[in-house]
Design a protein around this motif. Structure first.
Motif, PDB file in Angstrom:
ATOM      1  N   ALA A 161      77.125 134.068  15.967  1.00  0.00           N
ATOM      2  CA  ALA A 161      75.814 133.682  15.769  1.00  0.00           C
ATOM      3  C   ALA A 161      74.804 134.499  16.267  1.00  0.00           C
ATOM      4  O   ALA A 161      74.679 134.795  17.215  1.00  0.00           O
ATOM      5  N   GLN A 197      82.522 137.016  12.184  1.00  0.00           N
ATOM      6  CA  GLN A 197      83.487 136.245  12.848  1.00  0.00           C
ATOM      7  C   GLN A 197      83.023 134.824  12.851  1.00  0.00           C
ATOM      8  O   GLN A 197      81.921 134.330  13.145  1.00  0.00           O
ATOM      9  N   VAL A 198      84.026 133.972  12.144  1.00  0.00           N
ATOM     10  CA  VAL A 198      83.795 132.411  11.783  1.00  0.00           C
ATOM     11  C   VAL A 198      84.947 131.517  12.642  1.00  0.00           C
ATOM     12  O   VAL A 198      84.916 130.465  12.824  1.00  0.00           O
ATOM     13  N   ALA A 199      85.768 132.212  13.232  1.00  0.00           N
ATOM     14  CA  ALA A 199      86.796 131.509  13.939  1.00  0.00           C
ATOM     15  C   ALA A 199      87.500 132.698  14.762  1.00  0.00           C
ATOM     16  O   ALA A 199      87.525 133.934  14.644  1.00  0.00           O
ATOM     17  N   ARG A 200      88.481 132.226  15.633  1.00  0.00           N
ATOM     18  CA  ARG A 200      89.213 133.202  16.643  1.00  0.00           C
ATOM     19  C   ARG A 200      89.996 134.305  15.931  1.00  0.00           C
ATOM     20  O   ARG A 200      90.159 135.395  16.090  1.00  0.00           O
ATOM     21  N   THR A 241      70.442 123.532  17.435  1.00  0.00           N
ATOM     22  CA  THR A 241      70.156 123.514  19.087  1.00  0.00           C
ATOM     23  C   THR A 241      70.641 124.906  19.834  1.00  0.00           C
ATOM     24  O   THR A 241      70.297 124.832  21.041  1.00  0.00           O
ATOM     25  N   LEU A 242      71.299 125.633  18.963  1.00  0.00           N
ATOM     26  CA  LEU A 242      71.641 126.790  19.444  1.00  0.00           C
ATOM     27  C   LEU A 242      70.733 127.772  19.800  1.00  0.00           C
ATOM     28  O   LEU A 242      69.588 127.955  19.069  1.00  0.00           O
ATOM     29  N   SER A 255      76.973 134.252  20.933  1.00  0.00           N
ATOM     30  CA  SER A 255      78.122 133.149  20.604  1.00  0.00           C
ATOM     31  C   SER A 255      79.245 133.754  19.965  1.00  0.00           C
ATOM     32  O   SER A 255      78.832 134.312  18.791  1.00  0.00           O
ATOM     33  N   ALA A 256      80.254 133.677  20.063  1.00  0.00           N
ATOM     34  CA  ALA A 256      81.256 134.851  19.378  1.00  0.00           C
ATOM     35  C   ALA A 256      81.485 134.417  17.896  1.00  0.00           C
ATOM     36  O   ALA A 256      81.721 135.204  17.172  1.00  0.00           O
ATOM     37  N   SER A 257      81.324 133.058  17.404  1.00  0.00           N
ATOM     38  CA  SER A 257      81.562 132.742  16.091  1.00  0.00           C
ATOM     39  C   SER A 257      80.079 132.496  15.418  1.00  0.00           C
ATOM     40  O   SER A 257      79.252 131.959  16.147  1.00  0.00           O
ATOM     41  N   ALA A 258      79.827 132.900  14.161  1.00  0.00           N
ATOM     42  CA  ALA A 258      78.760 132.789  13.637  1.00  0.00           C
ATOM     43  C   ALA A 258      78.728 131.379  12.785  1.00  0.00           C
ATOM     44  O   ALA A 258      77.797 131.108  12.099  1.00  0.00           O
ATOM     45  N   ALA A 259      79.807 130.534  12.785  1.00  0.00           N
ATOM     46  CA  ALA A 259      80.008 129.253  12.224  1.00  0.00           C
ATOM     47  C   ALA A 259      79.369 128.360  13.009  1.00  0.00           C
ATOM     48  O   ALA A 259      79.637 127.855  14.158  1.00  0.00           O
ATOM     49  N   ILE A 260      78.088 127.636  12.547  1.00  0.00           N
ATOM     50  CA  ILE A 260      77.479 126.888  13.566  1.00  0.00           C
ATOM     51  C   ILE A 260      76.855 125.788  12.706  1.00  0.00           C
ATOM     52  O   ILE A 260      76.868 125.637  11.541  1.00  0.00           O
ATOM     53  N   SER A 261      76.336 124.452  13.320  1.00  0.00           N
ATOM     54  CA  SER A 261      75.418 123.462  12.712  1.00  0.00           C
ATOM     55  C   SER A 261      74.069 124.114  12.257  1.00  0.00           C
ATOM     56  O   SER A 261      73.216 124.410  13.287  1.00  0.00           O
ATOM     57  N   ASN A 294      77.264 122.749   8.297  1.00  0.00           N
ATOM     58  CA  ASN A 294      78.152 123.845   8.797  1.00  0.00           C
ATOM     59  C   ASN A 294      77.773 125.025   8.055  1.00  0.00           C
ATOM     60  O   ASN A 294      77.902 124.827   6.795  1.00  0.00           O
TER      61      ASN A 294
END
Lengths: 172, 89
Positions: A57, A69-72, A122-123, A129-135, A140
């Protein structure tokens, strides 16, 4: 019969649509290939000969092909060219799925972008943050920087909502 | 707003997370599981006051993990990926 289409916001012409306010320009990006890679990401990198440089992110991606990256165990690969590896499951332990039609990409440019981001999430954009998938804007999304610009991938079905949200926030 | 810790992504807003039940509540396996065992799995909860171990999922990245927290003060003690959390304990 009632025309129910009137209840919905008309979809912009994404090829020409632009939100242009002082210090901020928002456009949709078309023509890029997007595919998800799931499973053994190192094995995929070897097979595809695309370097594994995962971006999280608000991380910064560069070049014509970037690995987000969107998940582990999952990447969203965004590229000017189609996947060099065939779709589907591969014996090396990974799967490739084309999602170019599923996600819309929006490009945010300008100094006022920094004012918009805190209204969307709010990030802290300054913290990794390891994943770029955020609210983002209540949905999403996949969010990262590409060069000086901010890129946001959203579900295509929610693109019109996101466009309305961005126009409203940019204007106030 | 409360901040939770995803073992993969790090600290995120609580709205990105979803509760997955008490840790250690393992689904019965096999065709000859007695009815009371199924009933325990489906309906019986310890619901302790104070320290709890719970399964949560980070909806954005899909990470399942065990969170240890306090059900009274809402203090989060730890978050551990489900692989290494000993869910069955």
């Amino acid at each position: 019969m009632r025309n129910l289409a009137e209840k919905w916001t008309a979809m912009p012409d994404w090829r020409t649509a632009v939100i242009d306010t002082p210090g901020l320009a928002i456009r949709s990006l078309t023509g890029l290939h997007q595919f998800l890679v799931s499973g053994d990401l190192v094995a995929w990198s070897k097979a595809s000969r695309i370097p594994l440089q995962p971006v999280g992110a608000f991380g910064t991606a560069t070049g014509d092909t970037c690995t987000i990256q969107v998940a582990r165990d999952r990447l969203l690969v965004v590229s000017a060219v189609p996947s060099p590896v065939a779709q589907g499951w591969h014996e090396q332990g990974f799967a490739v799925t084309t999602v170019s039609a599923g996600l819309m990409i929006f490009d945010f440019e300008g100094p006022a972008c920094a004012d918009l981001v805190p209204r969307a999430t709010t990030l802290d954009p300054g913290k990794a943050s390891a994943s770029a998938a955020i609210s983002f804007a209540g949905m999403n999304a996949v969010v990262y920087r590409h060069g000086e610009r901010l890129r946001v991938h959203v579900d295509r079905g929610l693109a019109a909502y996101f466009w309305t949200w961005a126009a409203t926030v940019a204007a106030t | 707003m409360q901040l939770f810790h995803c073992p993969f992504c790090g600290t995120r807003d609580e709205t990105e997370f979803h509760f997955g039940g008490e840790a250690g509540n393992i689904r019965p396996d096999g065709a000859d599981v007695p009815a009371d065992r199924w009933a325990n799995y489906l309906y019986m909860r310890d619901n302790p006051k104070g320290a709890v171990r719970e399964v949560w999922v980070h909806m954005n990245c899909g990470e399942f993990f065990v969170m240890e927290r306090d059900s009274v003060g809402h203090e989060v003690v730890s978050s551990t990926s489900l692989d290494g959390a000993g869910h069955a304990r």
